[in-house]
Design a protein around this motif. Structure first.
Motif, PDB file in Angstrom:
ATOM      1  N   ASP A  11       0.817  -1.221   0.000  1.00 32.36           N
ATOM      2  CA  ASP A  11       0.000   0.000   0.000  1.00 32.36           C
ATOM      3  C   ASP A  11       0.851   1.272   0.000  1.00 32.36           C
ATOM      4  O   ASP A  11       0.385   2.329  -0.420  1.00 32.36           O
ATOM      5  CB  ASP A  11      -0.941   0.028   1.210  1.00 32.36           C
ATOM      6  N   ASN A  12       2.086   1.171   0.472  1.00 37.95           N
ATOM      7  CA  ASN A  12       2.946   2.343   0.592  1.00 37.95           C
ATOM      8  C   ASN A  12       4.191   2.289  -0.288  1.00 37.95           C
ATOM      9  O   ASN A  12       5.054   3.155  -0.176  1.00 37.95           O
ATOM     10  CB  ASN A  12       3.373   2.515   2.058  1.00 37.95           C
ATOM     11  N   ALA A  13       4.298   1.285  -1.150  1.00 36.20           N
ATOM     12  CA  ALA A  13       5.505   1.108  -1.978  1.00 36.20           C
ATOM     13  C   ALA A  13       5.655   2.267  -2.951  1.00 36.20           C
ATOM     14  O   ALA A  13       4.725   2.618  -3.667  1.00 36.20           O
ATOM     15  CB  ALA A  13       5.428  -0.206  -2.734  1.00 36.20           C
ATOM     16  N   GLU A  14       6.850   2.856  -2.942  1.00 34.48           N
ATOM     17  CA  GLU A  14       7.140   3.965  -3.851  1.00 34.48           C
ATOM     18  C   GLU A  14       8.401   3.729  -4.676  1.00 34.48           C
ATOM     19  O   GLU A  14       8.738   4.544  -5.527  1.00 34.48           O
ATOM     20  CB  GLU A  14       7.287   5.269  -3.051  1.00 34.48           C
ATOM     21  N   GLU A  15       9.120   2.620  -4.431  1.00 36.28           N
ATOM     22  CA  GLU A  15      10.362   2.380  -5.157  1.00 36.28           C
ATOM     23  C   GLU A  15      10.089   1.947  -6.593  1.00 36.28           C
ATOM     24  O   GLU A  15       8.978   1.572  -6.946  1.00 36.28           O
ATOM     25  CB  GLU A  15      11.242   1.358  -4.424  1.00 36.28           C
ATOM     26  N   GLU A  16      11.123   2.017  -7.425  1.00 38.05           N
ATOM     27  CA  GLU A  16      10.991   1.683  -8.841  1.00 38.05           C
ATOM     28  C   GLU A  16      10.695   0.207  -9.054  1.00 38.05           C
ATOM     29  O   GLU A  16       9.998  -0.159  -9.989  1.00 38.05           O
ATOM     30  CB  GLU A  16      12.273   2.065  -9.587  1.00 38.05           C
ATOM     31  N   ARG A  17      11.253  -0.647  -8.205  1.00 37.88           N
ATOM     32  CA  ARG A  17      11.061  -2.097  -8.340  1.00 37.88           C
ATOM     33  C   ARG A  17      10.420  -2.661  -7.078  1.00 37.88           C
ATOM     34  O   ARG A  17      11.082  -3.313  -6.281  1.00 37.88           O
ATOM     35  CB  ARG A  17      12.397  -2.775  -8.591  1.00 37.88           C
ATOM     36  N   PRO A  18       9.117  -2.440  -6.879  1.00 40.07           N
ATOM     37  CA  PRO A  18       8.487  -2.965  -5.671  1.00 40.07           C
ATOM     38  C   PRO A  18       8.488  -4.496  -5.648  1.00 40.07           C
ATOM     39  O   PRO A  18       8.539  -5.143  -6.699  1.00 40.07           O
ATOM     40  CB  PRO A  18       7.061  -2.419  -5.723  1.00 40.07           C
ATOM     41  N   LEU A  19       8.438  -5.041  -4.450  1.00 39.16           N
ATOM     42  CA  LEU A  19       8.430  -6.492  -4.276  1.00 39.16           C
ATOM     43  C   LEU A  19       7.190  -7.101  -4.922  1.00 39.16           C
ATOM     44  O   LEU A  19       6.088  -6.569  -4.813  1.00 39.16           O
ATOM     45  CB  LEU A  19       8.445  -6.854  -2.795  1.00 39.16           C
ATOM     46  N   TYR A  20       7.388  -8.233  -5.568  1.00 38.15           N
ATOM     47  CA  TYR A  20       6.340  -8.961  -6.271  1.00 38.15           C
ATOM     48  C   TYR A  20       6.247 -10.317  -5.587  1.00 38.15           C
ATOM     49  O   TYR A  20       7.217 -11.077  -5.577  1.00 38.15           O
ATOM     50  CB  TYR A  20       6.762  -9.083  -7.732  1.00 38.15           C
ATOM     51  N   LEU A  21       5.125 -10.638  -5.006  1.00 34.68           N
ATOM     52  CA  LEU A  21       4.953 -11.841  -4.203  1.00 34.68           C
ATOM     53  C   LEU A  21       4.500 -13.017  -5.060  1.00 34.68           C
ATOM     54  O   LEU A  21       3.484 -12.917  -5.756  1.00 34.68           O
ATOM     55  CB  LEU A  21       3.923 -11.578  -3.105  1.00 34.68           C
ATOM     56  N   PHE A  22       5.260 -14.114  -5.038  1.00 37.62           N
ATOM     57  CA  PHE A  22       4.892 -15.365  -5.691  1.00 37.62           C
ATOM     58  C   PHE A  22       4.769 -16.421  -4.605  1.00 37.62           C
ATOM     59  O   PHE A  22       5.706 -16.598  -3.827  1.00 37.62           O
ATOM     60  CB  PHE A  22       5.993 -15.829  -6.651  1.00 37.62           C
ATOM     61  N   ASP A  23       3.661 -17.147  -4.556  1.00 36.64           N
ATOM     62  CA  ASP A  23       3.510 -18.225  -3.585  1.00 36.64           C
ATOM     63  C   ASP A  23       3.096 -19.498  -4.306  1.00 36.64           C
ATOM     64  O   ASP A  23       1.955 -19.629  -4.762  1.00 36.64           O
ATOM     65  CB  ASP A  23       2.484 -17.862  -2.511  1.00 36.64           C
ATOM     66  N   ALA A  24       4.037 -20.445  -4.415  1.00 32.37           N
ATOM     67  CA  ALA A  24       3.786 -21.710  -5.096  1.00 32.37           C
ATOM     68  C   ALA A  24       3.034 -22.702  -4.211  1.00 32.37           C
ATOM     69  O   ALA A  24       2.519 -23.702  -4.704  1.00 32.37           O
ATOM     70  CB  ALA A  24       5.106 -22.335  -5.546  1.00 32.37           C
ATOM     71  N   LYS A  25       2.965 -22.431  -2.926  1.00 32.00           N
ATOM     72  CA  LYS A  25       2.337 -23.371  -1.981  1.00 32.00           C
ATOM     73  C   LYS A  25       0.980 -22.880  -1.483  1.00 32.00           C
ATOM     74  O   LYS A  25       0.455 -23.378  -0.507  1.00 32.00           O
ATOM     75  CB  LYS A  25       3.271 -23.607  -0.788  1.00 32.00           C
ATOM     76  N   ASP A  57       7.444 -27.044  -9.027  1.00 28.58           N
ATOM     77  CA  ASP A  57       6.408 -26.031  -8.807  1.00 28.58           C
ATOM     78  C   ASP A  57       5.816 -25.636 -10.148  1.00 28.58           C
ATOM     79  O   ASP A  57       6.540 -25.468 -11.138  1.00 28.58           O
ATOM     80  CB  ASP A  57       6.991 -24.791  -8.124  1.00 28.58           C
ATOM     81  N   TYR A  58       4.498 -25.486 -10.174  1.00 25.80           N
ATOM     82  CA  TYR A  58       3.846 -25.207 -11.453  1.00 25.80           C
ATOM     83  C   TYR A  58       2.721 -24.183 -11.371  1.00 25.80           C
ATOM     84  O   TYR A  58       2.254 -23.703 -12.409  1.00 25.80           O
ATOM     85  CB  TYR A  58       3.295 -26.506 -12.056  1.00 25.80           C
ATOM     86  N   ARG A  59       2.250 -23.844 -10.172  1.00 33.69           N
ATOM     87  CA  ARG A  59       1.193 -22.839 -10.074  1.00 33.69           C
ATOM     88  C   ARG A  59       1.479 -21.915  -8.896  1.00 33.69           C
ATOM     89  O   ARG A  59       2.050 -22.328  -7.894  1.00 33.69           O
ATOM     90  CB  ARG A  59      -0.179 -23.475  -9.953  1.00 33.69           C
ATOM     91  N   TRP A  60       1.077 -20.673  -9.087  1.00 37.46           N
ATOM     92  CA  TRP A  60       1.372 -19.646  -8.092  1.00 37.46           C
ATOM     93  C   TRP A  60       0.212 -18.675  -7.989  1.00 37.46           C
ATOM     94  O   TRP A  60      -0.465 -18.389  -8.982  1.00 37.46           O
ATOM     95  CB  TRP A  60       2.601 -18.824  -8.505  1.00 37.46           C
ATOM     96  N   VAL A  61       0.023 -18.121  -6.800  1.00 37.65           N
ATOM     97  CA  VAL A  61      -0.751 -16.899  -6.667  1.00 37.65           C
ATOM     98  C   VAL A  61       0.305 -15.796  -6.687  1.00 37.65           C
ATOM     99  O   VAL A  61       1.376 -15.941  -6.093  1.00 37.65           O
ATOM    100  CB  VAL A  61      -1.629 -16.856  -5.395  1.00 37.65           C
ATOM    101  N   ILE A  62       0.027 -14.732  -7.431  1.00 34.78           N
ATOM    102  CA  ILE A  62       0.994 -13.653  -7.603  1.00 34.78           C
ATOM    103  C   ILE A  62       0.308 -12.350  -7.216  1.00 34.78           C
ATOM    104  O   ILE A  62      -0.769 -12.039  -7.726  1.00 34.78           O
ATOM    105  CB  ILE A  62       1.472 -13.561  -9.070  1.00 34.78           C
ATOM    106  N   ILE A  63       0.953 -11.605  -6.321  1.00 32.07           N
ATOM    107  CA  ILE A  63       0.378 -10.357  -5.813  1.00 32.07           C
ATOM    108  C   ILE A  63       1.441  -9.271  -5.902  1.00 32.07           C
ATOM    109  O   ILE A  63       2.598  -9.498  -5.537  1.00 32.07           O
ATOM    110  CB  ILE A  63      -0.071 -10.522  -4.345  1.00 32.07           C
ATOM    111  N   GLY A  64       1.038  -8.094  -6.376  1.00 28.37           N
ATOM    112  CA  GLY A  64       2.003  -6.999  -6.433  1.00 28.37           C
ATOM    113  C   GLY A  64       1.352  -5.654  -6.629  1.00 28.37           C
ATOM    114  O   GLY A  64       0.279  -5.547  -7.229  1.00 28.37           O
ATOM    115  N   PRO A  65       2.017  -4.607  -6.142  1.00 30.72           N
ATOM    116  CA  PRO A  65       1.518  -3.247  -6.345  1.00 30.72           C
ATOM    117  C   PRO A  65       1.802  -2.784  -7.769  1.00 30.72           C
ATOM    118  O   PRO A  65       2.549  -3.422  -8.514  1.00 30.72           O
ATOM    119  CB  PRO A  65       2.329  -2.430  -5.333  1.00 30.72           C
ATOM    120  N   ALA A  66       1.211  -1.664  -8.144  1.00 33.70           N
ATOM    121  CA  ALA A  66       1.506  -1.061  -9.441  1.00 33.70           C
ATOM    122  C   ALA A  66       3.021  -0.872  -9.548  1.00 33.70           C
ATOM    123  O   ALA A  66       3.686  -0.492  -8.583  1.00 33.70           O
ATOM    124  CB  ALA A  66       0.795   0.285  -9.569  1.00 33.70           C
ATOM    125  N   GLY A  67       3.565  -1.185 -10.713  1.00 31.06           N
ATOM    126  CA  GLY A  67       5.002  -1.043 -10.943  1.00 31.06           C
ATOM    127  C   GLY A  67       5.795  -2.313 -10.699  1.00 31.06           C
ATOM    128  O   GLY A  67       6.930  -2.433 -11.151  1.00 31.06           O
TER     129      GLY A  67
END
Length: 177
Positions: A11-25, A57-67
């Motif tokens: 919600d507060n990420a302002e950097e150029e490369r914000p963290l992108y969450l991948f969860d295979a489990k 691993d073959y499937r993931w939920v992926i969550i990330g902010p804009a950018g």
């Protein structure tokens, strides 16, 4: 990182490369999530199913902010993939296997890839030139409720245009070898 803490970060990420969450489990942790969707009919044949518990691993939920997003890569193990957006919007840029994206330099065996430091750097320095090539990239914006298909061997980059949540799954089909 607990999910509530990630959402505070996101919600507060302002950097150029914000963290992108991948969860295979995700489906192991919350089985309801794994049963809340069905693999689209076009992608149901998966030759990797024969590996059972040995399947990578073959499937993931992926969550990330804009950018946030993934820089250019080719999916491993000769897999194709589908990506279904649950929330948000993602811009995809794809090149066929014989056309490495400009600024991206794979090793001769394809095991390693050198690319620009960030997705934004690629867009600023290389995007304009490749749009005039004879073999231009395929581009799309995928929004909530839509699915994109990534063929085996294709170079692809994705950037979240909005805070996004998606399910993605890699598979091997006899139709694409």
């Amino acid at each position: 990182m607990p999910l509530d803490r990630y959402f505070q970060y996101s919600d507060n990420a302002e950097e150029e490369r914000p963290l992108y969450l991948f969860d295979a489990k995700f489906a192991d942790k919350v089985p309801e999530m794994g049963s809340d969707y069905e693999v689209p009919v076009y992608f149901q044949e998966d030759l990797f199913k024969v590996l059972g518990e040995e399947r990578p691993d073959y499937r993931w939920v992926i969550i990330g902010p804009a950018g946030s997003g993934s820089s250019f890569h080719v999916d491993p193990n000769s897999t194709s993939a589908w990506n279904a957006v649950i929330k948000g919007a993602k811009k995809w840029v794809m090149f066929p296997p014989e056309v490495p994206p400009p600024g991206v330099h794979p090793s001769s065996d394809g095991a390693e890839v050198t690319s620009p430091v960030s997705i934004m750097e690629w867009f600023m320095n290389f995007y304009g030139a490749c749009r005039t090539w004879e073999k231009r990239p395929i581009e799309c914006v995928c929004r909530a409720g839509e699915i994109v298909f990534v063929p085996n061997g294709w170079w692809h980059l994705v950037i979240n245009l909005e805070e996004s949540i998606a399910i993605t799954q890699n598979y091997v089909s006899s139709a694409i070898t």
